[in-house]
Design a protein around this motif. Structure first.
Motif, PDB file in Angstrom:
ATOM      1  N   LYS A 102      40.298  28.552  43.204  1.00 17.51           N
ATOM      2  CA  LYS A 102      41.663  28.029  43.328  1.00 17.51           C
ATOM      3  C   LYS A 102      42.357  27.911  41.977  1.00 17.51           C
ATOM      4  CE  LYS A 102      40.607  25.498  47.512  1.00 17.51           C
ATOM      5  NZ  LYS A 102      40.239  24.226  48.079  1.00 17.51           N
ATOM      6  N   GLN A 103      41.588  27.995  40.912  1.00 21.38           N
ATOM      7  CA  GLN A 103      42.124  27.818  39.563  1.00 21.38           C
ATOM      8  C   GLN A 103      42.244  29.124  38.782  1.00 21.38           C
ATOM      9  OE1 GLN A 103      43.118  24.749  38.595  1.00 21.38           O
ATOM     10  NE2 GLN A 103      42.473  23.989  40.577  1.00 21.38           N
ATOM     11  N   SER A 104      41.849  30.245  39.403  1.00 26.90           N
ATOM     12  CA  SER A 104      41.856  31.525  38.702  1.00 26.90           C
ATOM     13  C   SER A 104      42.008  32.659  39.709  1.00 26.90           C
ATOM     14  CB  SER A 104      40.547  31.703  37.923  1.00 26.90           C
ATOM     15  OG  SER A 104      39.445  31.739  38.812  1.00 26.90           O
ATOM     16  N   PHE A 105      42.372  33.830  39.203  1.00 25.05           N
ATOM     17  CA  PHE A 105      42.391  35.013  40.065  1.00 25.05           C
ATOM     18  C   PHE A 105      42.311  36.284  39.224  1.00 25.05           C
ATOM     19  CE2 PHE A 105      46.830  34.902  38.956  1.00 25.05           C
ATOM     20  CZ  PHE A 105      47.265  36.213  39.026  1.00 25.05           C
ATOM     21  N   PRO A 106      41.707  37.326  39.781  1.00 24.24           N
ATOM     22  CA  PRO A 106      41.637  38.612  39.086  1.00 24.24           C
ATOM     23  C   PRO A 106      43.019  39.247  39.036  1.00 24.24           C
ATOM     24  CG  PRO A 106      40.033  38.497  40.892  1.00 24.24           C
ATOM     25  CD  PRO A 106      40.958  37.348  41.036  1.00 24.24           C
ATOM     26  N   THR A 147      40.659  41.565  33.900  1.00 25.94           N
ATOM     27  CA  THR A 147      41.367  40.430  33.335  1.00 25.94           C
ATOM     28  C   THR A 147      41.573  39.396  34.427  1.00 25.94           C
ATOM     29  OG1 THR A 147      42.505  41.786  31.699  1.00 25.94           O
ATOM     30  CG2 THR A 147      43.493  39.654  32.211  1.00 25.94           C
ATOM     31  N   VAL A 148      41.161  38.164  34.128  1.00 25.68           N
ATOM     32  CA  VAL A 148      41.271  37.050  35.060  1.00 25.68           C
ATOM     33  C   VAL A 148      42.209  36.023  34.453  1.00 25.68           C
ATOM     34  CG1 VAL A 148      39.999  35.193  36.217  1.00 25.68           C
ATOM     35  CG2 VAL A 148      38.929  37.438  35.915  1.00 25.68           C
ATOM     36  N   VAL A 149      43.217  35.618  35.212  1.00 29.62           N
ATOM     37  CA  VAL A 149      44.165  34.605  34.746  1.00 29.62           C
ATOM     38  C   VAL A 149      43.732  33.254  35.299  1.00 29.62           C
ATOM     39  CG1 VAL A 149      46.561  33.833  34.793  1.00 29.62           C
ATOM     40  CG2 VAL A 149      46.045  36.246  34.606  1.00 29.62           C
ATOM     41  N   CYS A 150      43.733  32.256  34.427  1.00 28.96           N
ATOM     42  CA  CYS A 150      43.299  30.909  34.797  1.00 28.96           C
ATOM     43  C   CYS A 150      44.451  29.927  34.629  1.00 28.96           C
ATOM     44  CB  CYS A 150      42.132  30.472  33.918  1.00 28.96           C
ATOM     45  SG  CYS A 150      40.717  31.582  34.023  1.00 28.96           S
ATOM     46  N   PHE A 199      50.148  32.325  35.969  1.00 28.07           N
ATOM     47  CA  PHE A 199      49.231  32.053  37.080  1.00 28.07           C
ATOM     48  C   PHE A 199      50.002  32.052  38.386  1.00 28.07           C
ATOM     49  CE2 PHE A 199      46.902  29.608  40.133  1.00 28.07           C
ATOM     50  CZ  PHE A 199      45.620  30.085  39.977  1.00 28.07           C
ATOM     51  N   GLN A 200      49.632  32.989  39.203  1.00 32.69           N
ATOM     52  CA  GLN A 200      50.243  33.100  40.516  1.00 32.69           C
ATOM     53  C   GLN A 200      49.182  33.668  41.422  1.00 32.69           C
ATOM     54  OE1 GLN A 200      53.658  35.623  40.638  1.00 32.69           O
ATOM     55  NE2 GLN A 200      54.152  35.082  42.723  1.00 32.69           N
ATOM     56  N   ASN A 201      48.470  32.806  42.075  1.00 32.09           N
ATOM     57  CA  ASN A 201      47.356  33.231  42.907  1.00 32.09           C
ATOM     58  C   ASN A 201      47.872  34.015  44.087  1.00 32.09           C
ATOM     59  OD1 ASN A 201      45.122  33.444  44.572  1.00 32.09           O
ATOM     60  ND2 ASN A 201      44.305  31.495  43.880  1.00 32.09           N
ATOM     61  N   PRO A 202      47.499  35.309  44.232  1.00 34.20           N
ATOM     62  CA  PRO A 202      48.005  36.114  45.341  1.00 34.20           C
ATOM     63  C   PRO A 202      47.488  35.669  46.698  1.00 34.20           C
ATOM     64  CG  PRO A 202      46.344  37.323  44.092  1.00 34.20           C
ATOM     65  CD  PRO A 202      46.604  36.033  43.367  1.00 34.20           C
ATOM     66  N   LYS A 203      46.470  34.802  46.718  1.00 34.06           N
ATOM     67  CA  LYS A 203      45.932  34.317  47.993  1.00 34.06           C
ATOM     68  C   LYS A 203      46.719  33.134  48.524  1.00 34.06           C
ATOM     69  CE  LYS A 203      42.051  33.941  45.876  1.00 34.06           C
ATOM     70  NZ  LYS A 203      40.723  33.547  45.483  1.00 34.06           N
TER      71      LYS A 203
END
Length: 107
Positions: A46-50, A59-62, A102-106
């Protein structure tokens, strides 16, 4: 529906300006995003995404620098998990970055 050979599909994609590598990279990235919580756990998921794959680097954004740092400590284990999903394409590096992008696509 007409059956299409894989080679025909790739020829059509190439005519549209897409190459095999970019198609595979996009599919791998989508798969990693879907399985990200399984790879890093629910909290870190929930705090990161590829965000992207560039060559053999993921690259993973946190959301926070503390999350980036904690994932950095787990980098070797995470790379093994990621490569078990991306096989036969093997990634060599994971780069964790913190950002306001940070913009989690999920979500």
């Amino acid at each position: 529906m007409k059956k299409v050979e894989l080679s025909e599909l790739f020829q059509s994609l190439e005519k549209l300006g897409m190459d095999r590598e970019s198609v595979f990279r996009d599919q791998i990235l989508k798969t990693l995003r879907l399985k990200w919580n399984d790879i890093v756990g629910d909290y870190f998921g929930k705090q990161s995404f590829p965000k992207s794959i560039d060559g053999k680097k993921l690259t993973v954004v946190c959301r926070h620098s503390m999350i980036s740092q904690e994932l950095e400590f787990q980098k070797t284990e995470l790379l093994t998990k990621v490569n078990s999903i991306t096989n036969p394409v093997l990634l060599e590096k994971i780069h964790f970055k913190t950002g306001n992008e940070f913009q989690n696509p999920k979500s």
